[in-house]
Design an enzyme around this catalytic site. Structure first.
Site, PDB file in Angstrom:
ATOM      1  N   HIS A 269       6.083  16.320  -5.973  1.00  0.00           N
ATOM      2  CA  HIS A 269       4.798  15.647  -5.813  1.00  0.00           C
ATOM      3  C   HIS A 269       3.670  16.639  -5.573  1.00  0.00           C
ATOM      4  O   HIS A 269       2.583  16.493  -6.124  1.00  0.00           O
ATOM      5  CB  HIS A 269       4.865  14.661  -4.647  1.00  0.00           C
TER       6      HIS A 269
ATOM      7  N   GLY B 201      -5.762  14.555 -12.901  1.00  0.00           N
ATOM      8  CA  GLY B 201      -4.678  13.595 -13.030  1.00  0.00           C
ATOM      9  C   GLY B 201      -3.626  13.770 -11.957  1.00  0.00           C
ATOM     10  O   GLY B 201      -3.774  14.553 -11.016  1.00  0.00           O
TER      11      GLY B 201
ATOM     12  N   SER C 187      -0.613   7.947  -7.481  1.00  0.00           N
ATOM     13  CA  SER C 187       0.512   7.029  -7.291  1.00  0.00           C
ATOM     14  C   SER C 187       0.934   6.970  -5.833  1.00  0.00           C
ATOM     15  O   SER C 187       0.823   7.953  -5.095  1.00  0.00           O
ATOM     16  CB  SER C 187       1.705   7.498  -8.133  1.00  0.00           C
ATOM     17  N   HIS C 188       1.424   5.812  -5.428  1.00  0.00           N
ATOM     18  CA  HIS C 188       2.094   5.645  -4.139  1.00  0.00           C
ATOM     19  C   HIS C 188       3.271   4.710  -4.374  1.00  0.00           C
ATOM     20  O   HIS C 188       3.457   3.703  -3.698  1.00  0.00           O
ATOM     21  CB  HIS C 188       1.133   5.094  -3.085  1.00  0.00           C
ATOM     22  N   ASN C 189       4.092   5.106  -5.335  1.00  0.00           N
ATOM     23  CA  ASN C 189       5.130   4.216  -5.849  1.00  0.00           C
ATOM     24  C   ASN C 189       6.289   4.025  -4.876  1.00  0.00           C
ATOM     25  O   ASN C 189       6.599   2.897  -4.478  1.00  0.00           O
ATOM     26  CB  ASN C 189       5.673   4.774  -7.173  1.00  0.00           C
TER      27      ASN C 189
ATOM     28  N   GLN D  63      -2.471   9.130   8.665  1.00  0.00           N
ATOM     29  CA  GLN D  63      -3.613   8.871   7.789  1.00  0.00           C
ATOM     30  C   GLN D  63      -4.957   9.136   8.474  1.00  0.00           C
ATOM     31  O   GLN D  63      -5.024   9.458   9.656  1.00  0.00           O
ATOM     32  CB  GLN D  63      -3.556   7.409   7.321  1.00  0.00           C
TER      33      GLN D  63
END
Length: 758
Positions: A57, A547, A107-109, A328
């Site tokens: 990642h 991206g 993404s945070h899949n 966060q």
């Protein structure tokens, strides 16, 4: 300088004790490379930092060799308006008049599968901070969602939580959600895709970048306190596959606080406007490990950090835990000593916690981190942030590719009306109101178009009324059949969606979602998609500004459909001129035109899915020169009342959506489209747009299209019947709307718990 191992159980720590590098995702040769870089055994903190920063990642170690193609193909002319591009937190485009726009999709899949609400919520929070880190004010979000079959039991667990998380976080931030997609397919059943996009605005001179410069400058961590939530969350989860039917001990997913982020946004903007920030980096994946190493690696000196100064919300956290925590709503800034007091005053005003945790040093290319009076990290930051192993994974066109491209033909229904009703009621095309009504689309007062629109349109300058249009699209079905063409089709659709609003497309972003890079089939799909997207951008003359890559999206050995999400940003000089996508209620009757050519193209189509024909054939072909011609046609075209692009579901879906809510019907003639009525209605050929003009301007519109080299067919006119009459059949708009609107409520009515953690 003495470097100590920072182990959880110091009493048992010995040089002979084997380190758990495999559990941290490192391979044997990667661990040995770390030892070689340091010239010694790494401390536990160093091992943690390298493991999270060298994860797939964070490091792009399997994709870098292919992603370089974007830079290799970009021309100087394409990049002329880019203020920041690939490699930065987000792409930034100069749109003229001193205004700039930044946008990115990430993404945070995997976290969203483990804990749907917080996974999706923190995905929104993370992409918003990427935009903040460029010096911009976030102004809108979008989402690209992929789930398993709509009627699958686990979809009823994941989808409601994801939707509630997106709505709960975005609504609290006061950011309008201006569009997106929700797609269902069995390959996403154990691996949903949650891709979040954010758009921000700034003045050109306010651009901020992530670098630590100036010996003696202070490093300040500000925002929420650091806790144990999300340790290794994105970096580790994004490098793992979910074994089907197996229980896994996964790290805790990050926990978001949108109210803290809202205050952090305003605090950051005041810090920027006060001129007290030299460099800035958000804390997302890999947390403080990422922020400190990337700031130091991109600066002109080294950095020394003291973890004892980091505000914590958990006791007895180890150095490794502090560095890897993905708590966060945190940012890291580089500030000149003379501006520290002012920086702290602004943070205090907004009640945002802040602490000086280190400083930029003259020790070139050295990151030194202390904890409890001991040095726990002493390493070249470039080796952490920029020099992860780069793999040239094997890739080869799959042996099965020829087989899936064989097309057995189309099974046609008894009547067009039967097909139409089945299509609009299908999970692929039915109303998403049940989802999108949980999002606030108009908060802030600058949303021009969002509901059902081809692109979200926003006003960004109240004085000039300049605005932007944004769309993001993807088709895993098309990309599975032909990865290169599938990526081109995603680009073409997003570009066309922006163009039909009257905006000029200016930049591209992407989020490339694929299976395991260790699978040669997947790597071939990935390489083909990258080349299709890069070459397509060159043909259209717009830059890829940045991206994200998300690998290991699979359940067991079964990868998802390859899903390159492509976002396009366009600029419209006056949002009052934006072209709507649908006809207003109670308006006059208009003439309907179809721009573009229709072919017998059903590979990967919605009809193929609905009819149970399986996923076979070739996707539609796209000539991007045709897309550019359409964009020129719509730019500044004051004679167009409404325009709707044709994509999934073809002309039938576009007709239905343009007429929906207008109270109108239409008499449609298909002879100018193609010989077969079914093909004319349901083919998914690219580069086509349904256009509505007043009768007195129809001839002019036809002439302009023809002169531009765009094929055009006059379909007919609207009327007050409330029915669409075509090829000897009639179907009621009320009947279509009823079928279209009831599918998702029927499936999920008892599964939703809006705006609360699922």
């Amino acid at each position: 300088m003495t470097v100590h191992n920072d182990t959880v159980d110091n009493a048992k720590a010995t040089p002979e004790q084997e380190q758990p590098y495999r559990e941290l995702g490192l391979k044997d040769d990667e661990y040995q490379r770390i030892v070689d870089i340091l010239g010694r055994r790494p401390t536990d903190a160093e091992l943690t930092v390298y493991s999270v920063m060298w994860s797939e990642h964070c490091s792009y170690k399997s994709s870098k060799v292919h992603l370089r193609y974007f830079g290799e193909t970009m021309t100087e002319e394409m990049g002329a308006k880019l203020l920041a591009g690939i490699g930065e937190n987000a792409g930034v485009v100069d749109i003229g008049g001193g205004d700039a726009v930044t946008f990115r999709v990430e993404s945070h899949n995997h976290p969203s599968y483990v804990e749907p609400y917080q996974g999706a919520a923190t995905g929104v929070g993370g992409i918003v901070r990427d935009i903040m880190a460029m010096g911009a004010r976030p102004i809108a979000v979008m989402d690209q969602l992929r789930f398993g079959p709509a009627d699958a039991p686990d979809t009823k667990r994941v989808l409601p939580g994801v939707v509630a998380g997106i709505g709960g976080y975005g609504n609290c931030l006061g950011l309008p959600n201006i569009g997106g997609e929700t797609v269902f397919d069995e390959t996403y059943a154990g691996n949903p895709l949650v891709n979040a996009l954010c758009v921000g605005t700034l003045k050109v001179e306010d651009l901020k970048l992530a670098f630590a410069s100036g010996t003696g400058n202070k490093v300040i961590l500000f925002g929420s306190r650091t806790g144990l939530d999300g340790i290794g969350g994105v970096s580790v989860l994004a490098s793992e596959t979910f074994e089907e039917g197996a229980e896994r001990k996964l790290p805790a997913v990050q926990v978001g606080d949108p109210f803290a982020e809202k205050v952090l946004i305003e605090c950051c903007l005041e810090l920027y406007h006060s001129g007290v920030v030299v460099g800035i980096q958000d804390l997302g994946g890999a947390g403080l490990a990422c922020a400190t190493s990337e700031l130091a690696a991109s600066g002109d000196g080294g950095m020394r950090v003291n973890l004892d100064a980091v505000p914590l919300r958990a006791e007895n956290m180890t150095a490794a835990e502090i560095l890897a925590s993905e708590s966060q709503e945190r940012m890291c800034a580089v500030v000149e000593p003379a501006n520290v007091d002012r920086f702290m005053e602004i943070c205090a005003k907004w009640e945002v916690g802040a602490a000086v945790i280190g400083e930029v040093t003259g020790e070139s290319d050295r990151l030194v981190i202390e904890h409890n009076g001991e040095v726990v990290v002493d390493a070249p930051p470039s080796t952490i942030a920029d020099e992860a192993p780069v793999y040239e994974r094997p890739f080869a066109r799959p042996e099965w590719q020829d087989g899936v491209q064989e097309f057995g033909g189309v099974v046609k229904p008894a009547t067009l009306a039967e097909a139409w009703l089945r299509m609009v009621a299908s999970p692929a095309l039915c109303s998403r109101d049940f989802i999108t009504e949980q999002y606030d689309r108009y908060v802030g007062g600058n949303t021009v178009a969002a509901h059902y629109a081809d692109s979200g349109v926003l006003r960004i300058n109240e004085e000039t009324r300049r605005g932007v249009a944004v769309s993001a699209d993807a088709s895993g079905r098309y990309t599975y059949l032909d990865p290169n063409m599938g990526a081109r089709l995603a680009l073409a659709e997003a570009y066309r969606n922006v163009a039909v609003t009257g905006a000029r497309p200016v930049a591209v972003t992407n989020c490339l979602n694929f299976g395991s890079p260790e699978n040669p089939d997947v790597m071939w799909q990935f390489r083909e998609a990258v080349h299709g997207l890069a070459d397509g951008a060159v043909e259209l003359g717009i830059p890829v500004s940045g991206g994200n890559v998300s690998f290991y999206n699979q359940t067991g050995e079964t990868p998802i459909l390859p899903t390159p999400v492509v976002g396009v940003l366009g600029v419209i000089e006056d949002v009052a001129d934006a072209i709507r996508h649908a006809l207003p209620a109670g308006g006059e009757d208009v003439t309907l035109l179809l721009l573009g050519e229709t072919f017998d193209e059903f590979g990967g189509s919605v009809w193929q899915e609905v009819s149970g024909a399986g996923l076979t054939g070739l996707p539609p072909r796209v000539d991007l020169a045709n897309e550019a011609r359409l964009a020129e046609f719509f730019a500044g075209n004051g004679e167009v009342l409404a325009a709707h692009d044709l994509s999934e579901g073809g002309l039938a879906q576009a007709l239905f959506e343009m007429l929906l809510g207008s109270g109108k019907g239409a008499e449609i003639e298909l002879s100018g489209v193609c010989d077969d009525a079914f093909t004319a209605l349901f083919s998914e050929s690219a580069s086509r747009v349904l256009v509505a003009v007043t009768a007195d301007r129809a001839d002019t519109a036809v002439q302009r299209a023809s002169e531009a080299g765009i094929p055009v067919a006059v379909l007919g006119s609207t009327n007050s019947s409330g029915e669409i009459s075509v090829a000897g059949e009639s179907i009621s708009l009320v009947e279509l709307a009823a079928a279209w609107s009831t599918t998702l409520p029927g499936l999920f009515d008892h599964a939703f718990a809006p705006n609360s953690p699922a």
